[in-house]
Write an enzyme that holds these catalytic residues in place. Structure first.
Site, PDB file in Angstrom:
ATOM      1  N   ASP A  67       1.190  -1.401  -0.096  1.00  0.00           N
ATOM      2  CA  ASP A  67      -0.128  -0.182   0.193  1.00  0.00           C
ATOM      3  C   ASP A  67       0.836   0.775  -0.245  1.00  0.00           C
ATOM      4  O   ASP A  67       2.323   1.229   0.028  1.00  0.00           O
ATOM      5  CB  ASP A  67      -1.212   0.041   1.228  1.00  0.00           C
ATOM      6  CG  ASP A  67      -0.014  -0.208   2.664  1.00  0.00           C
ATOM      7  OD1 ASP A  67       1.224  -0.534   2.145  1.00  0.00           O
ATOM      8  OD2 ASP A  67      -0.894  -0.525   3.334  1.00  0.00           O
ATOM      9  N   ASN A 136      -7.750  -2.313  14.386  1.00  0.00           N
ATOM     10  CA  ASN A 136      -9.676  -2.568  13.489  1.00  0.00           C
ATOM     11  C   ASN A 136      -9.416  -3.701  12.710  1.00  0.00           C
ATOM     12  O   ASN A 136     -10.184  -4.463  12.422  1.00  0.00           O
ATOM     13  CB  ASN A 136      -9.707  -1.338  13.176  1.00  0.00           C
ATOM     14  CG  ASN A 136      -8.587  -1.205  11.501  1.00  0.00           C
ATOM     15  OD1 ASN A 136      -8.558  -2.070  10.994  1.00  0.00           O
ATOM     16  ND2 ASN A 136      -9.589   0.092  10.659  1.00  0.00           N
ATOM     17  N   HIS A 138      -8.127  -4.740   9.600  1.00  0.00           N
ATOM     18  CA  HIS A 138      -6.888  -4.171   8.215  1.00  0.00           C
ATOM     19  C   HIS A 138      -5.857  -4.789   7.936  1.00  0.00           C
ATOM     20  O   HIS A 138      -5.347  -4.876   9.177  1.00  0.00           O
ATOM     21  CB  HIS A 138      -7.208  -3.028   8.041  1.00  0.00           C
ATOM     22  CG  HIS A 138      -5.761  -1.866   8.484  1.00  0.00           C
ATOM     23  ND1 HIS A 138      -6.360  -0.856   8.901  1.00  0.00           N
ATOM     24  CD2 HIS A 138      -4.683  -2.601   9.199  1.00  0.00           C
ATOM     25  CE1 HIS A 138      -4.638  -0.384   9.190  1.00  0.00           C
ATOM     26  NE2 HIS A 138      -3.830  -1.701   9.159  1.00  0.00           N
ATOM     27  N   GLU A 143      -9.857  -1.863   4.921  1.00  0.00           N
ATOM     28  CA  GLU A 143     -10.501  -1.560   6.323  1.00  0.00           C
ATOM     29  C   GLU A 143     -11.946  -2.380   5.593  1.00  0.00           C
ATOM     30  O   GLU A 143     -11.877  -2.486   5.347  1.00  0.00           O
ATOM     31  CB  GLU A 143     -10.984   0.110   6.184  1.00  0.00           C
ATOM     32  CG  GLU A 143      -9.222   1.324   6.112  1.00  0.00           C
ATOM     33  CD  GLU A 143      -8.745   1.303   7.170  1.00  0.00           C
ATOM     34  OE1 GLU A 143      -8.587   0.117   8.205  1.00  0.00           O
ATOM     35  OE2 GLU A 143      -8.735   1.966   7.579  1.00  0.00           O
TER      36      GLU A 143
HETATM   37  P1  PGA Z   1       1.302  -1.247  12.978  1.00  0.00           P
HETATM   38  O1  PGA Z   1       0.725  -1.333  11.509  1.00  0.00           O
HETATM   39  O2  PGA Z   1       2.621  -2.692  12.226  1.00  0.00           O
HETATM   40  O3  PGA Z   1       1.899  -0.056  12.548  1.00  0.00           O
HETATM   41  O4  PGA Z   1       1.181  -1.696  13.889  1.00  0.00           O
HETATM   42  C1  PGA Z   1      -0.052  -3.312  11.165  1.00  0.00           C
HETATM   43  C2  PGA Z   1      -1.316  -2.470  10.138  1.00  0.00           C
HETATM   44  O5  PGA Z   1      -1.031  -1.240   9.924  1.00  0.00           O
HETATM   45  O6  PGA Z   1      -0.801  -3.476   9.208  1.00  0.00           O
END
Ligand code: PGA
Length: 244
Positions: A67, A136, A138, A143
């Site tokens: 992404d 959450n 994702h 999302e």
């Molecule tokens: P993080 O994010 O590694 O910064 O916790 C993980 C994600 O959002 O996929």
């Protein structure tokens, strides 16, 4: 799904890096799907150390990242292209021409997203896809929503994600509101998926990914339908999962 328990972040990072290192050693021209965020930083540090020790050769590896923020150029210090350069690509012998991150500035983004998927497919799909997981649920920037979106696309980030990512920006107003992300189909096309997670903020999401219903309100739950998923998570992230 296979769950590998790690003691803490360092242990998770070492175990995950060992799996990726094995992939690169077994297939030097492999296609890696790569992830950004706080979680993989230690994994990348271990890969750099293995490279410096002479154990890894990235010269034939191709990579496709999950992404990128919409609107950020690749030299912006919060862009995911910048993250990948600083945390991995600048420190190993990967050919930058073989590294791919969605372009945050793409103009005709629907065509460009379709081209990204076509390029992943033409490369033979990811031999190994590394994933973090959002609080959450994702994966990439897919999302929670009403349906699983198949291909690479533009998403509106949720307030929860904007909040979570604001720690990396000067102010929450600077966090982009949209991003480009591989779709669920692009991710599921990988031959092997390696999910890494640490910390208690991830415990609910990790539980729902592994043991909840397969629903788009927890995008990571789709991974239950993939035949080759390995989860490497620390004790805190596994706190809500059954012990065995
Ligand atoms: P993080 O994010 O590694 O910064 O916790 C993980 C994600 O959002 O996929």
């Amino acid at each position: 799904m296979r769950i590998i328990r790690a003691k803490d972040y360092d242990d998770m990072s070492r175990k995950a890096a060992n799996i990726i290192a094995a992939q690169v050693q077994l297939k030097p021209d492999c296609v890696l799907g790569l992830a950004t965020g706080s979680t993989p930083i230690g994994t990348y540090k271990n890969l750099v150390a293995a490279y410096e020790a002479g154990d890894l050769d990235f010269s034939e590896v191709k990579s496709y990242n999950l992404d990128e923020y919409r609107g950020l150029p690749g030299d912006h210090d919060q862009s995911y292209r910048y993250f990948m350069n600083v945390n991995l690509f600048d420190h190993v012998n990967i050919d930058k021409a073989n590294t791919h991150v969605p372009d945050g500035l793409m103009e005709d983004y629907e065509a460009a997203c379709a081209e990204y998927d076509a390029a992943v497919a033409a490369a033979g799909h990811q031999d190994l896809q590394l994933l973090g997981i959002g609080n959450n649920g994702h994966i990439g920037f897919n999302e929670p929503c009403d349906s699983f979106i198949v291909g690479t696309h533009c998403v509106d980030l949720t307030e929860s994600t904007i909040q979570a990512n604001s720690r990396l920006f000067d102010s929450i107003d600077d966090v982009p509101r949209q991003a480009y992300t591989m779709g669920i189909g692009t991710i599921m096309g990988a031959k092997m998926i390696l999910v890494i997670a640490n910390g208690d903020a991830k415990a609910q999401a990790v539980h729902d990914m592994c043991f909840g219903p397969v629903v788009p309100s927890c995008p990571a739950s789709i991974l239950q339908l993939h035949p080759n998923v390995v989860v490497v998570a620390d004790e805190a992230a596994l706190a809500l999962c059954p012990a065995e």
